[in-house]
Design an enzyme around this catalytic site. Sequence first.
Site, PDB file in Angstrom:
ATOM      1  N   HIS A 179      -0.412  -7.253  40.954  1.00 31.47           N
ATOM      2  CA  HIS A 179      -1.540  -6.333  41.146  1.00 31.47           C
ATOM      3  C   HIS A 179      -2.749  -7.169  41.542  1.00 31.47           C
ATOM      4  O   HIS A 179      -2.661  -8.350  41.762  1.00 31.47           O
ATOM      5  CB  HIS A 179      -1.917  -5.638  39.833  1.00 31.47           C
ATOM      6  CG  HIS A 179      -0.889  -4.762  39.259  1.00 31.47           C
ATOM      7  ND1 HIS A 179      -0.636  -3.502  39.724  1.00 31.47           N
ATOM      8  CD2 HIS A 179      -0.057  -4.925  38.205  1.00 31.47           C
ATOM      9  CE1 HIS A 179       0.295  -2.935  38.981  1.00 31.47           C
ATOM     10  NE2 HIS A 179       0.671  -3.781  38.058  1.00 31.47           N
ATOM     11  N   CYS A 216       4.767  -3.248  41.162  1.00 26.80           N
ATOM     12  CA  CYS A 216       5.002  -3.060  39.725  1.00 26.80           C
ATOM     13  C   CYS A 216       5.860  -1.825  39.432  1.00 26.80           C
ATOM     14  O   CYS A 216       7.042  -1.835  39.739  1.00 26.80           O
ATOM     15  CB  CYS A 216       3.692  -3.061  38.955  1.00 26.80           C
ATOM     16  SG  CYS A 216       3.948  -3.465  37.212  1.00 26.80           S
ATOM     17  N   ARG A 224       4.578  -7.359  26.322  1.00 27.86           N
ATOM     18  CA  ARG A 224       4.405  -7.156  27.768  1.00 27.86           C
ATOM     19  C   ARG A 224       4.144  -8.508  28.424  1.00 27.86           C
ATOM     20  O   ARG A 224       3.624  -9.432  27.805  1.00 27.86           O
ATOM     21  CB  ARG A 224       3.220  -6.224  28.034  1.00 27.86           C
ATOM     22  CG  ARG A 224       3.394  -4.835  27.462  1.00 27.86           C
ATOM     23  CD  ARG A 224       2.205  -3.953  27.837  1.00 27.86           C
ATOM     24  NE  ARG A 224       2.186  -3.664  29.257  1.00 27.86           N
ATOM     25  CZ  ARG A 224       2.909  -2.701  29.819  1.00 27.86           C
ATOM     26  NH1 ARG A 224       3.701  -1.952  29.087  1.00 27.86           N
ATOM     27  NH2 ARG A 224       2.843  -2.491  31.109  1.00 27.86           N
TER      28      ARG A 224
HETATM   29  N1  GLN Z   1       5.423   1.000  33.494  1.00 26.63           N
HETATM   30  C1  GLN Z   1       5.936  -0.233  34.009  1.00 26.63           C
HETATM   31  C2  GLN Z   1       6.070  -1.326  32.974  1.00 26.63           C
HETATM   32  O1  GLN Z   1       5.309  -1.408  32.039  1.00 26.63           O
HETATM   33  C3  GLN Z   1       5.096  -0.684  35.178  1.00 26.63           C
HETATM   34  C4  GLN Z   1       3.696  -1.061  34.789  1.00 26.63           C
HETATM   35  C5  GLN Z   1       2.788  -1.290  35.949  1.00 26.63           C
HETATM   36  O2  GLN Z   1       2.950  -0.712  37.023  1.00 26.63           O
HETATM   37  N2  GLN Z   1       1.782  -2.128  35.726  1.00 26.63           N
HETATM   38  O3  GLN Z   1       6.945  -2.157  33.086  1.00 26.63           O
END
Ligand code: GLN
Length: 256
Positions: free
Chosen positions: A209, A103, A137
Amino acid sequence: MPEPLAASGKRLRVCALYPDLMNIYADRGNLLVLERRCAWRGIACEITAASLGAGLDPLAHDLFYIGGGQDRDQRLCAADLVERKADALREAARRGALILGVCGGYQLLGNSYVLDGEEISGVGLLDIDTVREDAPRLIGNVAIDVSSWIGNGSGAGDRVLAGFENHGGRTRLRAGQEPLGRVLRGYGNDGRSGFEGARAGNTFGTYLHGPLLPKNVWFADWLIARALGVEPSQLEPLDDALEVQAHRDARRAAGV
Ligand code: GLN
């Protein structure tokens, strides 16, 4: 059929980059899986942390790992990574060390991450660009097919990685950049391309993840074998009843 390695004196040297800051969704669990699966086979696994301010020896580790993080922590780490560690990481990649980013860590292995109009530079080991769009998101369970490139010796006969994603960044692969896999369920790199993650040589990046490796121990073994320079079939088999169940559950959660 090669002999199993068992306690053959092999040693896996892992470097955890920013484990204190880049550890969202318990991504440090990936390190525990590497460590335990080595220990159960009598293979020594030594994990060294390199966080803000620390230098990096490109020769001292077989596998470098960087987990996910929130934008705030990711900014801090990106500056340190480019300033203090990028050259060593590129040198390690050139000599074939394994590098795995999850990520936020995946995004930092790329060329850039554009956030609030600011461009955060990455290491450039993966030819990808990430942009934080003004859009929801990308969150949910995800499963990807990696069968197009992973060899037959990858254990369980399985070529599906399953996990969970939550990222604001949308990642594009530049021309010629291979994805890690094809999205079976979920969003992947950008919710549009059908691609998830990226790979180049022994460098791998993914949005999965869960953490990634406890849910996909066959992939953990594949990484361990690759980092040790042996075939996955040379690793002693383990009783993976619980791990196989965890993998099935993660697939089922993603609807695969
Ligand atoms: N900060 C990054 C995003 O939101 C990665 C997030 C994460 O590692 N879950 O894209």
